[in-house]
Design an enzyme around this catalytic site. Structure first.
Site: not given
Length: 320
Positions: A50, A199, A232
């Site tokens: 990104i 996370y 990604t």
């Protein structure tokens, strides 16, 4: 990832490619057809995913782009690709490890003396699935996602304050919706370590940081966003099972980056209040309906205090 999918059962499909495709039917293309020549953008984690897609779109619109990356070789390749594809020569490279607070301070000091900055895009992040410590003894996810974002932003605020229409955009994740801010164990030292949840907690912390900064820095526009689930290299390496199961439904990197670009260049974005959480160019709630993820305001203030203490500790440890 069961916990993610169940919490998102209401809007989980929105996070995949199909969600982007239906949302984008309502986008106004003119909002991002903007010439940003003369404006300076700093994108962290810009050598892939990104971050790179965002940097490329800004370069295409004439902006001066500073790529902040950890890996010199990969960064050189990304820079070459961006310059070649966009024809924009104003692309600069800075090699900094966002998990290293001293390195960030040193970089920011130098950057402040040499450049101007209109827009900071905090995109660098990591999801390390085992508890790993940096050379400073910091838990790796916290050091990168939370403390690194905090120090870089804080260190560059004086530069942003000087500019008209300054913006700070942080790439978070919908994963944060399953986490309530927890300031008692910022380095995940107790209990079983679950990288995905750590996370998600860091991503909740980024939302809180954005809300707090928006209150204290009125002339800078802050926003935080969820790119949806994009294909990604980060998703492939840190969530391999999820990737295998979902790879045909994931967004492209450019689709994941769309809202970042919109927040960075459009005048529409800054007509909305500072401090909001976005998905597909729309502000969305930071808590799920009926979720017990709300925390008292003093917890948010405490987070800022603790991060400030950490940041000062590392700032004083190098000359200047």
């Amino acid at each position: 990832l069961g916990v993610f999918s169940s919490s998102f059962s209401t809007g989980v499909s929105d996070l995949f490619r199909s969600g982007y495709e239906s949302a984008s039917k309502h986008f106004n293309p003119a909002e991002v057809e903007v010439n940003v020549a003369g404006r300076s953008f700093l994108v962290t984690g810009a050598n892939s995913g990104i971050g790179k897609a965002t940097a490329k779109e800004i370069a295409r619109r004439g902006g001066t782009v500073h790529l902040l990356c950890r890996n010199k070789e990969r960064a050189e390749v990304a820079k070459g690709e961006i310059v070649t594809e966009t024809g924009n020569q104003n692309v600069f490279l800075h090699i900094v490890d966002i998990s290293n607070p001293k390195e960030i301070w040193k970089f920011a000091e130098k950057f402040r003396n040499e450049h101007k900055l209109n827009v900071l895009i905090n995109n660098a992040g990591c999801m390390v699935n085992n508890r790993e410590l940096t050379e400073d003894g910091l838990e790796k996810n916290f050091a990168t996602n939370t403390l690194g974002t905090y120090i870089l932003t804080t260190a560059l605020l004086p530069l942003l304050e000087k500019e008209a229409d300054a913006r700070v955009i942080t790439v978070s994740s919908g994963g944060m919706l399953v986490q309530k801010l927890n300031i008692s164990d910022l380095q995940s030292g107790s209990g079983t370590f679950d990288g995905t949840m750590v996370y998600a907690q860091n991503k909740r912390q980024q939302v809180v940081l954005t809300e707090q900064w928006a209150k204290t820095h009125r002339n800078i526009h802050f926003s935080v966003m969820h790119p949806g689930w994009a294909d990604t290299s980060a998703v492939r390496s840190s969530m391999p099972d999820f990737y295998q199961k979902m790879k045909n439904t994931l967004r492209t990197e450019a689709q994941g980056a769309d809202t970042v670009v919109w927040l960075a260049v459009s005048s529409e974005a800054t007509r909305l209040p500072s401090g909001l959480f976005f998905q597909d160019r729309q502000p969305v709630p930071t808590h799920l309906p009926l979720a017990s993820t709300h925390s008292p305001p003093e917890d948010a203030e405490k987070l800022m205090e603790v991060l400030e203490e950490f940041s000062q500790k590392f700032k004083s440890s190098f000359p200047g």
